[in-house]
Enzyme design. Structure first.
Site, PDB file in Angstrom:
ATOM      1  CG  ASP A  71      -2.700  -5.240  12.904  1.00  0.00           C
ATOM      2  OD1 ASP A  71      -1.225  -5.287  13.246  1.00  0.00           O
ATOM      3  OD2 ASP A  71      -3.773  -4.218  11.640  1.00  0.00           O
TER       4      ASP A  71
ATOM      5  CG  HIS B 295      -2.178  -0.972  14.495  1.00  0.00           C
ATOM      6  ND1 HIS B 295      -3.499  -1.344  15.436  1.00  0.00           N
ATOM      7  CD2 HIS B 295      -2.258  -0.924  13.816  1.00  0.00           C
ATOM      8  CE1 HIS B 295      -4.041  -0.722  14.015  1.00  0.00           C
ATOM      9  NE2 HIS B 295      -3.722  -0.671  13.391  1.00  0.00           N
TER      10      HIS B 295
ATOM     11  NE  ARG C 103      -1.797  -1.707   3.307  1.00  0.00           N
ATOM     12  CZ  ARG C 103      -2.646  -2.259   4.947  1.00  0.00           C
ATOM     13  NH1 ARG C 103      -3.753  -1.180   5.206  1.00  0.00           N
ATOM     14  NH2 ARG C 103      -1.268  -2.371   5.730  1.00  0.00           N
TER      15      ARG C 103
ATOM     16  CE1 TYR D 222      -5.492   2.336  10.268  1.00  0.00           C
ATOM     17  CE2 TYR D 222      -4.535   1.837   7.616  1.00  0.00           C
ATOM     18  CZ  TYR D 222      -5.500   2.256   8.836  1.00  0.00           C
ATOM     19  OH  TYR D 222      -6.811   1.802   8.086  1.00  0.00           O
TER      20      TYR D 222
ATOM     21  CE  LYS E  11       0.593  -2.293   9.419  1.00  0.00           C
ATOM     22  NZ  LYS E  11      -1.114  -2.559  10.569  1.00  0.00           N
TER      23      LYS E  11
ATOM     24  CD  GLU F  46      -4.142   3.002  15.762  1.00  0.00           C
ATOM     25  OE1 GLU F  46      -3.265   2.895  16.183  1.00  0.00           O
ATOM     26  OE2 GLU F  46      -3.640   2.849  14.268  1.00  0.00           O
TER      27      GLU F  46
END
Length: 370
Positions: free
Chosen positions: A270, A96, A15, A94, A75, A118
């Site tokens: 995740d 996490h 991505r 993101y 990511k 998120e």
């Protein structure tokens, strides 16, 4: 603002933070966009596509991190990327953090301002920047699980939908939220015997309204969860507590008593996973076996379908990128409480209460910095 888009470097992650169309929106709003060479190849977008959109192509990630005021990724930054972050630089991706103390420490030490997709919220409830990837991951979970049930992959040797005269697989989906509902959609479409477990009566009611009798919904108790997990051919872990580590609902003892050759797909990985025997895997080596149960715990599942995932993600992240770039992060976060909920790390401090609690670290409210 100078916006930087580095190429993703996590294992089999294809991505990209911004599509050419999103870059065009940013440049038309007066911002400069730096894109690392080859960053868009995974979604079929060349450097020339980005040049036409108004981006400047950079040769290395170091060039991007050195010049950009805001880094837009997909990511969480890997260790080599975290080392390039600088004090006051804005990171939008993101993260996490709850199950990842090493990343958290590096981000705190960097002094950067880190906003996590998120934990951005919505006026209508839910997590709008997480939802598109949860939809993709939920749908992929059934595909992955069906593949893992094949005997050459270590599975039971079952076709998930069976055939006339032969029973389908029993699929048990833990959590009836976004992941769970999209997993159920594919499982039902493939003809599986689909069971969905949740402990929120309102969520179960919405699930019933959507699926009716095509699935079986179960209120989650310890006994009910254990019963259905032990009967399952395929278990999908789709539970989420926003910003916090996932609860370990499937115990190691349950796994030990599951059918040999059954499969667990832990989409919650995740956030640490909802199964005690789960550990993060990659697209290169997606599975491992514990007590004869196949575990699929890929931490960036949507990276396997980057074209679908990137465009779905940009549909919801682009408005926030434009807000942050046009107003500056302080004004943007002051103006939008839901975007402010995405602030996880600021100038050496944890600004997400859930992350601080999960990692036993000190918490400072975002408002203290704004």
């Amino acid at each position: 603002m100078i916006i930087g888009v580095p190429k993703e470097i996590k294992n089999h992650e294809y991505r990209v933070g911004l599509t050419p169309a999103s870059v065009s929106e940013c440049t038309h709003a007066g911002h400069q966009v730096l894109v690392e060479t080859g960053a868009g190849l995974g979604i079929g977008s060349s450097d020339e596509d980005y040049r036409i959109a108004g981006a400047e192509i950079m040769g290395t990630p170091a060039d991007i991190f050195a010049k950009a005021e805001m880094i837009v990724k997909v990511k969480e930054p890997q260790a080599v990327e975290r080392a390039m972050l600088r004090e006051g630089q804005l990171l939008f991706t993101y993260l996490h953090l709850a199950p990842d103390p090493d990343q958290t420490k590096d981000l705190v030490d960097s002094g950067a301002v880190c906003i996590a997709y998120e934990t951005v919220t919505s006026p209508f409830g839910g997590l709008p920047l997480l939802a598109p990837m949860s939809k993709v991951a939920g749908r992929m979970a059934i595909q992955a699980g069906a593949h893992c049930l094949e005997q050459p992959q270590g599975g039971l040797g079952m076709l998930i939908g069976g055939v006339p005269g032969v029973d389908p697989a029993k699929v048990v989906i833990i959590g009836a939220g976004v992941v769970g509902s999209h997993a159920a959609h594919i499982a039902v479409g493939m003809g599986a015997d689909t069971w969905v477990i949740d402990r929120n009566p309102e969520v179960l009611e919405r699930h019933w309204q959507q699926f009716g009798r095509s699935t079986n919904s179960v209120y989650s108790t310890r006994d009910a969860l254990e019963k259905h997990v032990l009967e399952a051919d395929l278990v999908i872990g789709g539970v989420l507590i926003p910003g916090a580590a996932a609860p370990k609902l499937v115990t190691a003892d349950m796994v030990k008593r599951m059918k040999p050759g059954s499969v667990i797909v832990d989409v919650a990985i995740d956030q640490g996973g909802c199964c005690e025997t789960s550990k993060a895997t990659t697209h290169a080596e997606p599975t491992y076996v514990v007590d004869d149960v196949v575990h699929y715990c890929v931490a960036n599942m949507p990276g396997g379908v980057p074209k679908t995932s990137t465009f779905a993600l940009n549909n919801v992240t682009l408005p926030h990128v434009l807000q942050l770039a046009s107003k500056g992060y302080k004004q943007a976060l002051q103006d939008d409480v839901h975007l402010r909920n995405g602030l996880n790390v600021h100038s050496g401090h944890i600004t997400s209460e859930e992350v601080a609690e999960a990692l036993n670290l000190n918490y400072k409210p975002a408002a203290d910095f704004l």
